[in-house]
Design an enzyme around this catalytic site. Structure first.
Site, PDB file in Angstrom:
ATOM      1  N   ASP A 171      37.372  41.779  59.187  1.00  0.00           N
ATOM      2  CA  ASP A 171      36.447  41.861  59.983  1.00  0.00           C
ATOM      3  C   ASP A 171      36.696  42.074  61.733  1.00  0.00           C
ATOM      4  OD1 ASP A 171      33.635  41.589  60.770  1.00  0.00           O
ATOM      5  OD2 ASP A 171      33.772  39.307  61.065  1.00  0.00           O
ATOM      6  N   ARG A 217      21.497  52.652  65.750  1.00  0.00           N
ATOM      7  CA  ARG A 217      22.434  51.404  66.000  1.00  0.00           C
ATOM      8  C   ARG A 217      23.335  51.012  64.940  1.00  0.00           C
ATOM      9  NH1 ARG A 217      18.358  47.316  66.269  1.00  0.00           N
ATOM     10  NH2 ARG A 217      19.990  46.031  66.742  1.00  0.00           N
ATOM     11  N   LYS A 218      23.471  51.943  63.977  1.00  0.00           N
ATOM     12  CA  LYS A 218      24.138  51.151  62.676  1.00  0.00           C
ATOM     13  C   LYS A 218      25.498  51.919  62.764  1.00  0.00           C
ATOM     14  CE  LYS A 218      20.028  51.177  59.761  1.00  0.00           C
ATOM     15  NZ  LYS A 218      19.579  51.824  58.650  1.00  0.00           N
TER      16      LYS A 218
HETATM   17  C1  LIG Z   1      40.445  41.720  69.145  1.00  0.00           C
HETATM   18  C2  LIG Z   1      40.465  42.258  70.256  1.00  0.00           C
HETATM   19  C3  LIG Z   1      39.135  43.032  70.717  1.00  0.00           C
HETATM   20  C4  LIG Z   1      39.285  43.611  72.066  1.00  0.00           C
HETATM   21  C5  LIG Z   1      37.739  44.183  72.347  1.00  0.00           C
HETATM   22  C6  LIG Z   1      37.520  43.609  73.461  1.00  0.00           C
HETATM   23  C7  LIG Z   1      36.913  42.416  73.438  1.00  0.00           C
HETATM   24  C8  LIG Z   1      36.573  41.836  72.079  1.00  0.00           C
HETATM   25  C9  LIG Z   1      36.705  40.367  72.391  1.00  0.00           C
HETATM   26  C10 LIG Z   1      36.766  39.595  71.338  1.00  0.00           C
HETATM   27  C11 LIG Z   1      36.894  40.591  69.789  1.00  0.00           C
HETATM   28  C12 LIG Z   1      36.974  39.621  68.920  1.00  0.00           C
HETATM   29  C13 LIG Z   1      36.869  40.069  67.291  1.00  0.00           C
HETATM   30  C14 LIG Z   1      36.652  41.543  67.152  1.00  0.00           C
HETATM   31  C15 LIG Z   1      35.289  42.052  67.155  1.00  0.00           C
HETATM   32  C16 LIG Z   1      33.960  41.591  66.145  1.00  0.00           C
HETATM   33  C17 LIG Z   1      34.687  40.945  65.020  1.00  0.00           C
HETATM   34  C18 LIG Z   1      33.660  39.807  64.798  1.00  0.00           C
HETATM   35  C19 LIG Z   1      32.245  40.337  64.504  1.00  0.00           C
HETATM   36  C20 LIG Z   1      31.404  39.183  63.936  1.00  0.00           C
HETATM   37  O1  LIG Z   1      32.011  38.207  63.216  1.00  0.00           O
HETATM   38  S1  LIG Z   1      29.764  38.984  64.350  1.00  0.00           S
HETATM   39  C21 LIG Z   1      29.284  37.603  63.590  1.00  0.00           C
HETATM   40  C22 LIG Z   1      28.766  37.837  62.156  1.00  0.00           C
HETATM   41  N1  LIG Z   1      27.454  38.393  62.356  1.00  0.00           N
HETATM   42  C23 LIG Z   1      26.393  37.674  62.723  1.00  0.00           C
HETATM   43  O2  LIG Z   1      26.315  36.539  63.187  1.00  0.00           O
HETATM   44  C24 LIG Z   1      25.359  38.858  62.827  1.00  0.00           C
HETATM   45  C25 LIG Z   1      24.097  37.864  62.140  1.00  0.00           C
HETATM   46  N2  LIG Z   1      22.781  38.956  62.313  1.00  0.00           N
HETATM   47  C26 LIG Z   1      22.021  39.341  63.491  1.00  0.00           C
HETATM   48  O3  LIG Z   1      22.273  38.792  64.411  1.00  0.00           O
HETATM   49  C27 LIG Z   1      21.161  40.424  63.297  1.00  0.00           C
HETATM   50  O4  LIG Z   1      20.741  40.316  61.703  1.00  0.00           O
HETATM   51  C28 LIG Z   1      21.642  41.746  63.483  1.00  0.00           C
HETATM   52  C29 LIG Z   1      22.207  41.782  64.955  1.00  0.00           C
HETATM   53  C30 LIG Z   1      22.967  42.226  62.683  1.00  0.00           C
HETATM   54  C31 LIG Z   1      20.605  42.789  63.302  1.00  0.00           C
HETATM   55  O5  LIG Z   1      19.440  42.400  63.781  1.00  0.00           O
HETATM   56  P1  LIG Z   1      18.498  43.389  64.930  1.00  0.00           P
HETATM   57  O6  LIG Z   1      17.398  42.367  65.071  1.00  0.00           O
HETATM   58  O7  LIG Z   1      19.570  43.577  66.039  1.00  0.00           O
HETATM   59  O8  LIG Z   1      18.365  44.392  64.004  1.00  0.00           O
HETATM   60  P2  LIG Z   1      17.388  44.779  62.834  1.00  0.00           P
HETATM   61  O9  LIG Z   1      17.231  43.554  61.625  1.00  0.00           O
HETATM   62  O10 LIG Z   1      16.006  45.262  63.109  1.00  0.00           O
HETATM   63  O11 LIG Z   1      18.338  46.044  61.991  1.00  0.00           O
HETATM   64  C32 LIG Z   1      18.578  47.231  62.493  1.00  0.00           C
HETATM   65  C33 LIG Z   1      18.471  47.983  61.463  1.00  0.00           C
HETATM   66  O12 LIG Z   1      19.898  47.425  60.464  1.00  0.00           O
HETATM   67  C34 LIG Z   1      19.442  47.252  59.194  1.00  0.00           C
HETATM   68  N3  LIG Z   1      20.371  46.131  58.630  1.00  0.00           N
HETATM   69  C35 LIG Z   1      20.538  44.706  59.521  1.00  0.00           C
HETATM   70  N4  LIG Z   1      21.213  44.105  58.848  1.00  0.00           N
HETATM   71  C36 LIG Z   1      21.560  44.877  57.658  1.00  0.00           C
HETATM   72  C37 LIG Z   1      22.125  44.411  56.402  1.00  0.00           C
HETATM   73  N5  LIG Z   1      22.903  43.200  56.443  1.00  0.00           N
HETATM   74  N6  LIG Z   1      22.476  45.376  55.638  1.00  0.00           N
HETATM   75  C38 LIG Z   1      21.635  46.620  55.761  1.00  0.00           C
HETATM   76  N7  LIG Z   1      21.153  46.995  56.496  1.00  0.00           N
HETATM   77  C39 LIG Z   1      20.983  46.090  57.688  1.00  0.00           C
HETATM   78  C40 LIG Z   1      17.870  47.332  59.260  1.00  0.00           C
HETATM   79  O13 LIG Z   1      17.564  47.548  58.042  1.00  0.00           O
HETATM   80  C41 LIG Z   1      17.709  48.272  60.255  1.00  0.00           C
HETATM   81  O14 LIG Z   1      17.703  49.410  59.832  1.00  0.00           O
HETATM   82  P3  LIG Z   1      16.376  50.376  60.139  1.00  0.00           P
HETATM   83  O15 LIG Z   1      16.597  50.722  61.636  1.00  0.00           O
HETATM   84  O16 LIG Z   1      16.955  51.796  59.573  1.00  0.00           O
HETATM   85  O17 LIG Z   1      15.031  49.709  59.623  1.00  0.00           O
END
Ligand SMILES: CCCCC/C=C\C/C=C\C/C=C\C/C=C\CCCC(=O)SCCNC(=O)CCNC(=O)[C@H](O)C(C)(C)COP(=O)(O)OP(=O)(O)OC[C@H]1O[C@@H](n2cnc3c(N)ncnc32)[C@H](O)[C@@H]1OP(=O)(O)O
Length: 259
Positions: A171, A217-218
């Protein structure tokens, strides 16, 4: 609402097992009425509750560098990857204890690193005990490579890494790639992992991730976790990240200055 006792239907029509509630004095074969399904509003995303308190001159420590807990194999692979940064084709991403520390303004302010939220992969202080890792970003901004030494505190089956630890590594690797590609915040929406071989504790592995497709956005990504010789494929994964406007999500590595 369809569905028999103890089950309810969700809007997609799937049947979901339901816990059977028992009320004292009510015969157990009397069906307990289930409330009609009312779509619930999505809970707000968690907000970071750390207040920025510029205080002493303690600046966040970059942890993506060798320490006493790194094995010789880890150090050797790190040096090999570091050499790939000299011509600019890859760059090492600094890594701090807290997500907050990655924000450029925090790096400039220098903050008291006292108690508070920590990045999941950085929550073990003992060197070599948890995840030891460094992530490299390709100049294309669409590939990441994570070198990781899997410490003994990540045990699942005896002597092997917990599947959740591998999922966390994947992840983070795809997440960093997604953040770079998005040039803004993005969150994991879907993560699918095939575990192909157990990862021994202490092993040094390489997770290679790339953007497969970016549609609006995907962001669709893939990831492979191998040993450093590429002899053993430990895991394969696909992921979907969604770009979000939330300031509380991790920033893009592009916004993360080199220090
Ligand atoms: C490591 C150093 C990095 C250095 C970088 C610098 C700084 C970084 C600092 C730290 C870095 C640390 C780690 C590295 C980074 C990341 C790794 C960890 C990431 C995570 O650990 S993160 C936590 C787990 N994560 C969640 O906690 C998400 C919970 N969830 C939500 O917050 C919403 O669910 C969201 C936002 C996902 C979407 O919500 P939304 O409202 O914005 O969008 P919406 O629902 O409208 O979907 C828009 C279009 O995506 C499609 N869609 C949506 N979900 C889908 C699914 N599951 N399957 C298939 N299609 C899907 C829809 O079908 C639609 O498609 P269409 O437009 O075609 O209709």
């Amino acid at each position: 609402m369809g569905g028999g006792r103890g089950r309810r239907s969700n809007p997609a029509g799937d049947s979901i097992p339901q816990l059977c509630h028992r009320t004292p004095g009510v015969p157990i074969d009397v069906p307990v009425p289930t409330p009609p399904h009312v779509p619930q509003p999505r809970p707000p995303r968690p907000h970071c509750c750390v207040s920025l308190q510029a205080s002493c001159s303690v600046s966040p420590q970059d942890l993506a560098v060798p320490n006493a807990g790194w094995s010789a194999a880890m150090c050797e692979q790190y040096q090999r990857l570091l050499r790939c940064t000299t011509n600019g084709s890859w760059r090492r991403i600094p890594s701090y204890r807290r997500g907050l520390d990655h924000l450029p303004e925090v790096l400039q302010m220098t903050v008291d690193p006292g108690p508070g939220p920590r990045l999941f992969l950085r929550n073990v202080d003992a060197e070599g005990a948890g995840f030891e890792y460094a992530i490299f970003l390709h100049a294309s901004g669409r590939r990441t490579r994570c070198l990781c030494q899997v410490g003994p505190y990540l045990e699942g089956h005896q002597g092997f890494a917990h599947g959740g630890a591998i999922a966390t590594l994947v992840d983070t690797t795809v997440g960093t790639c997604a953040l770079a590609a998005a040039k803004m915040s993005a969150m994991t929406a879907k993560l699918s992992i095939s575990y192909l071989a157990p990862v021994p504790l202490g092993a040094v592995v390489v997770a290679d991730s790339r953007v497969e497709q970016h549609e609006g956005r995907k962001i669709f990504l893939s990831c492979q976790v191998c040993d450093t010789q590429r002899d053993t494929l430990y895991a394969e994964a696909t992921a979907l990240f969604i770009q979000v406007e939330d300031n509380n999500s991790p920033p893009s590595p592009a916004a993360c200055p080199q220090r």
